[in-house]
Motif scaffolding. Structure first.
Motif, short mmCIF file in Angstrom:
data_model
loop_
_atom_site.label_atom_id
_atom_site.label_comp_id
_atom_site.label_asym_id
_atom_site.label_seq_id
_atom_site.Cartn_x
_atom_site.Cartn_y
_atom_site.Cartn_z
N GLN A 121 -2.08 5.64 -6.01
CA GLN A 121 -3.02 6.88 -6.08
C GLN A 121 -2.30 8.24 -5.93
N ILE A 122 -1.19 8.42 -6.68
CA ILE A 122 -0.42 9.71 -6.48
C ILE A 122 -0.93 10.49 -7.77
N THR A 129 4.59 1.46 1.53
CA THR A 129 5.63 1.95 0.44
C THR A 129 6.47 2.87 1.24
N ALA A 130 5.68 3.96 1.75
CA ALA A 130 6.12 5.27 2.47
C ALA A 130 7.10 4.69 3.41
N ALA A 131 6.67 3.79 4.41
CA ALA A 131 7.39 3.41 5.54
C ALA A 131 8.80 2.68 5.11
N LYS A 132 8.71 1.90 4.04
CA LYS A 132 9.87 1.13 3.45
C LYS A 132 10.81 1.99 2.97
N PHE A 133 10.39 3.08 2.13
CA PHE A 133 11.51 3.98 1.50
C PHE A 133 11.86 4.92 2.13
N LYS A 134 11.11 5.82 3.15
CA LYS A 134 11.42 6.81 3.92
C LYS A 134 12.71 6.76 4.70
N SER A 194 0.94 -1.12 0.01
CA SER A 194 -0.09 -0.07 -0.02
C SER A 194 0.78 1.30 0.03
N LYS A 195 0.06 2.33 -0.06
CA LYS A 195 0.73 3.78 -0.05
C LYS A 195 1.76 3.94 1.16
N GLU A 196 0.98 3.46 2.47
CA GLU A 196 1.57 3.71 3.68
C GLU A 196 2.68 2.88 3.69
#
Length: 362
Positions: free
Chosen positions: A79-80, A48-53, A44-46
């Motif tokens: 959904q960007i 993915t954000a947690a993994k990459f940030k 999910s978006k969340e």
């Protein structure tokens, strides 16, 4: 434009500890460009954000410029909107690489995004794609170009095609990048990984020779290792590559005297402007060593392509001139003092009139 070395990571196929260790080593050795792939994102978006940030923040703190490789399906999946790139800014990215292009106007508008993100274009197409974008008045300081890499053996770019593609970007003064491949790394975006170079001819070459070649073309500013993780030895060898002038390794002759070895390795060489197809001549050294004796040796056999020779005491005013042989010949007035390493001989064609070059003892 300053030239840089880079590495790649694949957070969807790796663990963060290994990525951090790789970034530590590369940063210590002077690498400053990071290519991070988002093409394989599945969460999910969340998620993915947690993994990459975390990993991208770590890279930024280590001094890397971070470009994320993205494709249209990523925008849909997460959904960007192309009109709001805040997601990538929040990940600590410096820019995004568009693996697939649009109509030209869309790319131009993206270069004016409010977050100052770099928009990197796919360079591996010999069409007027960039020209179209520039006609829409793109914000050029925020526009980069980067070639593809090719995981499947036999599918990398042909050299002439690579040159044509690269010139389209370089003539507009844009920062350019291309990939080289590690012989030991196994990590890439897909389940096929025969190496990840841009140029097919690089697939089996030592990694430092690949980098020397890309820099020698004058068409590439950033050289990035496509696969992960390159070995410490490979990273170290790349860190020693001269990014601004060609430096070739020489297998020196054991019979050389001290003066000859000094001429080879302790001088800035420059090819004469009035060039010959037979030789590359470095003539300034003969003035510096005009009064140094140089007895005859190692000149009985014909000199071959890639041999390094120096004028001996029988060569009059040309004594102690260094030459690199391009066409076989014999001349007892010269001593064979070494030969260019076999896998680097093809780089001799990049020594043009007035080119500066260095020679390193193998």
């Amino acid at each position: 434009m300053k030239r840089r070395l880079g590495i790649s990571i694949y957070p969807d196929h790796s663990n963060i500890e290994a990525d951090m260790a790789y970034l530590d080593t590369a940063s210590h050795l002077g690498f400053s460009r990071l290519f991070a792939s988002m093409l394989e994102v599945s969460g999910s978006k969340e998620e993915t954000a947690a993994k990459f940030k975390t990993i991208l923040k770590y890279a930024k703190d280590k001094g890397f410029e971070v470009i994320l490789d993205v494709a249209p399906n990523i925008f849909e999946q997460l959904q960007i909107s192309y009109d709001d790139l805040s997601f990538f800014k929040e990940l600590h990215a410096d820019g995004i690489r568009l693996d697939v292009g649009f109509d030209g106007n869309k790319e131009a508008l993206l270069t004016y995004n409010e977050y100052g993100l770099i928009i990197e274009l796919n360079m591996s197409n010999d069409v007027a794609y960039l020209d179209n974008i520039l006609t829409y008045q793109a914000n050029k300081p925020f526009l980069y170009g980067c070639h593809n890499f090719y995981p499947q053996s036999g599918t990398g770019l042909d050299y002439d095609f690579f040159v044509n593609c690269s010139k389209r970007f370089k003539r507009h003064g844009l920062r350019t990048a291309a990939f080289i491949t590690s012989s030991t790394a196994t990590l890439g975006p897909w389940n096929i990984n025969d190496g990840l170079p841009t140029l097919e001819l690089h697939r089996s070459l030592p990694i430092d020779v690949q980098a020397k070649h890309l820099f020698a073309t004058g068409l590439i500013d950033d050289v990035i290792i496509g696969n992960a993780y390159a070995s410490d030895e490979e990273l170290e060898s790349l860190s020693k590559v001269n990014r601004y002038q060609l430096s070739l390794r020489v297998d020196v002759n054991e019979r050389n005297n001290e003066v000859e070895n000094d001429i080879i390795t302790h001088n800035q060489h420059q090819r004469r402007g009035d060039i010959s197809s037979s030789l590359i001549r470095s003539t300034e050294v003969r003035k510096k060593y005009a009064h140094s004796p140089n007895s005859l040796h190692s000149n009985e056999d014909p000199f071959q392509f890639g041999d390094v020779v120096i004028g001996n005491d029988c060569f009059g005013k040309y004594k102690n001139e260094l030459q690199i042989v391009l066409q076989p010949h014999t001349d007892p007035r010269k001593n064979k003092v070494g030969q260019i390493l076999e896998e680097e001989k093809f780089l001799l064609k990049y020594i043009s009139p007035w080119s500066k070059f260095r020679l390193e003892k193998l």
